[in-house]
Design a protein around this motif. Structure first.
Motif, PDB file in Angstrom:
ATOM      1  N   GLN A  14      -7.115   9.620  -8.722  1.00 29.90           N
ATOM      2  CA  GLN A  14      -7.327   8.385  -7.994  1.00 29.90           C
ATOM      3  C   GLN A  14      -8.066   8.988  -6.763  1.00 29.90           C
ATOM      4  O   GLN A  14      -7.399   9.667  -5.993  1.00 29.90           O
ATOM      5  CB  GLN A  14      -6.157   7.477  -7.603  1.00 29.90           C
ATOM      6  CG  GLN A  14      -6.471   6.272  -6.811  1.00 29.90           C
ATOM      7  CD  GLN A  14      -7.376   5.194  -7.456  1.00 29.90           C
ATOM      8  OE1 GLN A  14      -7.300   5.144  -8.727  1.00 29.90           O
ATOM      9  NE2 GLN A  14      -8.575   4.701  -6.711  1.00 29.90           N
ATOM     10  N   LYS A  65       2.681   5.881  -6.003  1.00 28.98           N
ATOM     11  CA  LYS A  65       2.749   5.845  -7.526  1.00 28.98           C
ATOM     12  C   LYS A  65       1.215   6.113  -8.128  1.00 28.98           C
ATOM     13  O   LYS A  65       1.009   5.710  -9.180  1.00 28.98           O
ATOM     14  CB  LYS A  65       2.959   4.369  -7.987  1.00 28.98           C
ATOM     15  CG  LYS A  65       4.520   4.169  -7.521  1.00 28.98           C
ATOM     16  CD  LYS A  65       5.466   5.153  -8.459  1.00 28.98           C
ATOM     17  CE  LYS A  65       6.991   4.842  -7.893  1.00 28.98           C
ATOM     18  NZ  LYS A  65       7.929   5.768  -8.709  1.00 28.98           N
ATOM     19  N   ARG A  66       0.522   6.591  -7.279  1.00 28.64           N
ATOM     20  CA  ARG A  66      -1.130   6.533  -7.681  1.00 28.64           C
ATOM     21  C   ARG A  66      -1.175   7.985  -8.460  1.00 28.64           C
ATOM     22  O   ARG A  66      -0.440   8.655  -8.554  1.00 28.64           O
ATOM     23  CB  ARG A  66      -1.882   6.920  -6.394  1.00 28.64           C
ATOM     24  CG  ARG A  66      -1.797   7.815  -5.785  1.00 28.64           C
ATOM     25  CD  ARG A  66      -2.805   8.382  -4.465  1.00 28.64           C
ATOM     26  NE  ARG A  66      -2.296   9.295  -3.696  1.00 28.64           N
ATOM     27  CZ  ARG A  66      -2.594  10.650  -3.877  1.00 28.64           C
ATOM     28  NH1 ARG A  66      -3.291  10.871  -4.930  1.00 28.64           N
ATOM     29  NH2 ARG A  66      -2.465  11.504  -3.075  1.00 28.64           N
ATOM     30  N   ARG A  67      -2.320   7.715  -9.204  1.00 31.05           N
ATOM     31  CA  ARG A  67      -2.828   9.070 -10.248  1.00 31.05           C
ATOM     32  C   ARG A  67      -3.185  10.225  -9.223  1.00 31.05           C
ATOM     33  O   ARG A  67      -3.771   9.829  -8.217  1.00 31.05           O
ATOM     34  CB  ARG A  67      -3.873   8.638 -11.171  1.00 31.05           C
ATOM     35  CG  ARG A  67      -3.040   7.501 -12.231  1.00 31.05           C
ATOM     36  CD  ARG A  67      -4.136   7.222 -13.451  1.00 31.05           C
ATOM     37  NE  ARG A  67      -5.360   6.830 -12.638  1.00 31.05           N
ATOM     38  CZ  ARG A  67      -6.518   6.625 -13.305  1.00 31.05           C
ATOM     39  NH1 ARG A  67      -6.591   6.770 -14.679  1.00 31.05           N
ATOM     40  NH2 ARG A  67      -7.495   6.067 -12.504  1.00 31.05           N
ATOM     41  N   MET A 110      -8.444   5.049  -0.949  1.00 32.01           N
ATOM     42  CA  MET A 110      -7.414   5.828  -0.607  1.00 32.01           C
ATOM     43  C   MET A 110      -7.837   6.657   0.683  1.00 32.01           C
ATOM     44  O   MET A 110      -8.985   7.053   0.752  1.00 32.01           O
ATOM     45  CB  MET A 110      -6.968   7.009  -1.739  1.00 32.01           C
ATOM     46  CG  MET A 110      -6.269   6.423  -2.851  1.00 32.01           C
ATOM     47  SD  MET A 110      -4.783   5.543  -2.424  1.00 32.01           S
ATOM     48  CE  MET A 110      -3.748   7.028  -2.161  1.00 32.01           C
ATOM     49  N   LEU A 112       2.162   1.877  -3.359  1.00 35.05           N
ATOM     50  CA  LEU A 112       0.900   2.142  -4.308  1.00 35.05           C
ATOM     51  C   LEU A 112       0.579   3.481  -4.242  1.00 35.05           C
ATOM     52  O   LEU A 112       0.070   4.159  -5.062  1.00 35.05           O
ATOM     53  CB  LEU A 112      -0.208   1.017  -4.390  1.00 35.05           C
ATOM     54  CG  LEU A 112       0.209  -0.525  -4.802  1.00 35.05           C
ATOM     55  CD1 LEU A 112      -1.239  -1.353  -4.476  1.00 35.05           C
ATOM     56  CD2 LEU A 112       0.507  -0.309  -6.214  1.00 35.05           C
ATOM     57  N   ARG A 113       0.660   4.038  -3.163  1.00 28.53           N
ATOM     58  CA  ARG A 113       0.003   5.189  -2.838  1.00 28.53           C
ATOM     59  C   ARG A 113       1.084   6.335  -3.173  1.00 28.53           C
ATOM     60  O   ARG A 113       0.532   7.343  -3.631  1.00 28.53           O
ATOM     61  CB  ARG A 113      -0.159   5.482  -1.135  1.00 28.53           C
ATOM     62  CG  ARG A 113      -1.336   4.764  -0.880  1.00 28.53           C
ATOM     63  CD  ARG A 113      -1.468   5.042   0.677  1.00 28.53           C
ATOM     64  NE  ARG A 113      -2.639   4.348   1.296  1.00 28.53           N
ATOM     65  CZ  ARG A 113      -3.152   4.118   2.441  1.00 28.53           C
ATOM     66  NH1 ARG A 113      -2.110   4.682   3.627  1.00 28.53           N
ATOM     67  NH2 ARG A 113      -4.081   3.634   2.931  1.00 28.53           N
ATOM     68  N   THR A 173       0.839  -1.245  -0.094  1.00 24.93           N
ATOM     69  CA  THR A 173       0.072   0.028  -0.010  1.00 24.93           C
ATOM     70  C   THR A 173       0.977   1.251  -0.094  1.00 24.93           C
ATOM     71  O   THR A 173       0.559   2.312  -0.594  1.00 24.93           O
ATOM     72  CB  THR A 173      -1.026  -0.133   1.120  1.00 24.93           C
ATOM     73  OG1 THR A 173      -1.703  -1.455   1.201  1.00 24.93           O
ATOM     74  CG2 THR A 173      -1.784   1.137   1.084  1.00 24.93           C
TER      75      THR A 173
END
Length: 396
Positions: free
Chosen positions: A361, A356-358, A365, A353-354, A350
């Motif tokens: 998004q 590298k998130r858009r 989240m 991913l946070r 997590t």
């Protein structure tokens, strides 16, 4: 004599003795207990030993909790390093269950002991009066007994109502439902004998287990949709190595402690019988022990067998026939240490991913709900309709 035991002619020679027990108390009836002894030669059926359950409710006692934590620490100090994750897990489970059994104890079957001692004394006097043939005393004590039983039942309900109110005011949902189950006469429905897929009855236990296996396999192992070569190529092109500064060799006690706090109490344990309470209340030695265990699993890249097993319990939906498998819903009990390992892995993923998130998004989240985006889109549509203008959206 009004009480008999009827036996088939085939089993008549098996009766060795038959007698009446006049001292047995059966209630408001003139019948007597009749018992017969039979001599049979039956094939012994091997039964699997029932696993014992640890009474984790006793961990609320600070003294018991301290003894348990000290015993776990003593077991951990005597451990040697392990190279195999399976050996490390077997040693962990064995020592934790031994410490829990010795210091906490096994759970006993709960009984509704709401009848008070004075009522039991009257019941005993009533029984002796009947044996002596003193029927006037027997009838008088019978009325006294009935009134005392009604009184005890009323006091029991009032006491449970006070406990229910206290649990509701404290927000203790577990105790609230426990007291409700004590008052309710509607017990949990058991699993009945099921029929085959074509409706034929199954009398053999092995056949019923096979039927349950086929039913849950059809539900859990659904056919996956085949992907085209173009979809697989796009998936491979979008897959890239994500650089990470997270540790890749072992877990830290901070990571394990963060995941351990999120485990829910008062939940059934899996096949290993290690519950969340046994991990939470074992003291600092348990964190070090879990760090060693999870690090071995991470290094060897092999998950213990118990972590990959689940116990599926069918629960009747309270509608439809109990003999049809589709009228049941299944819940799976997984190993609690296996859940802890999965939670620590999810925390590491997590955090990556946070980063590298858009920017767009919103779902999944923290602090970024989809409600704001839906509200913004709705406002755009309403304002555009008020001004009679065209609405244009651009892909982001």
């Amino acid at each position: 004599m009004i009480d008999y035991i009827i036996v088939s002619q085939r089993w008549r020679s098996s009766i060795s003795n038959c007698r009446t027990y006049r001292s047995a108390e059966i209630g408001n009836t003139e019948h007597r207990l009749v018992v017969a002894n039979m001599r049979l030669r039956l094939q012994a059926q091997r039964s699997q030993p029932r696993p014992t359950k640890i009474d984790v409710s006793r961990l609320s006692d600070q003294e018991i909790r301290s003894k348990y934590a000290i015993d776990v620490s003593n077991h951990f100090d005597a451990l040697l390093p392990f190279e195999s994750s399976e050996d490390a897990w077997i040693s962990f489970k064995k020592n934790v269950l031994e410490s829990a059994t010795a210091n906490i104890g096994r759970a006993k079957r709960a009984k509704k002991a709401w009848v008070q001692f004075d009522t039991l004394d009257v019941i005993e006097q009533r029984r002796k009066a009947r044996l002596l043939g003193d029927m006037p005393t027997y009838r008088r004590l019978n009325g006294v007994r009935n009134k005392l039983i009604q009184r005890d039942k009323k006091l029991f309900v009032e006491r449970k109502a006070i406990e229910l109110e206290g649990a509701a005011m404290k927000g203790d949902v577990g105790s609230l439902y426990k007291h409700l189950r004590d008052l309710s006469s509607d017990k949990a429905p058991s699993v009945a004998s099921v029929v085959s897929a074509d409706g034929q009855p199954l009398s053999d236990e092995a056949a019923q287990v096979s039927r349950w296996k086929d039913h849950f396999s059809s539900l859990l192992h659904a056919d996956t949709v085949a992907q085209t070569d173009q979809e697989l190529a796009c998936l491979a092109a979008s897959t890239q190595e994500v650089p990470s500064n997270e540790p890749e060799t072992s877990f830290t006690t901070a990571e394990i402690h963060s995941a351990l706090k999120r485990l829910t109490n008062n939940k059934a344990a899996g096949v290993c019988r290690v519950s969340a309470e046994l991990l939470k209340y074992a003291g600092p030695a348990m964190l070090l022990w879990l760090q060693m265990l999870l690090s071995v699993v991470w290094r060897t890249e092999w998950v213990p067998k118990d972590w990959r097993l689940g116990i599926i319990l069918p629960l009747w939906k309270r509608k439809g026939s109990k003999s049809i498998c589709s009228n049941y819903r299944g819940i799976t009990l997984l190993s609690v240490p296996g859940k802890l390992f999965a939670m620590t892995l999810l925390d590491r993923c997590t955090s990556i991913l946070r980063r590298k998130r858009r920017v767009q998004q919103a779902g999944f989240m923290p602090g970024r709900s989809t409600v704001e985006q839906i509200f913004t889109m709705r406002q755009l549509i309403e304002k555009t309709r008020e001004n009679s203008g065209g609405t244009h959206t651009w892909p982001s």
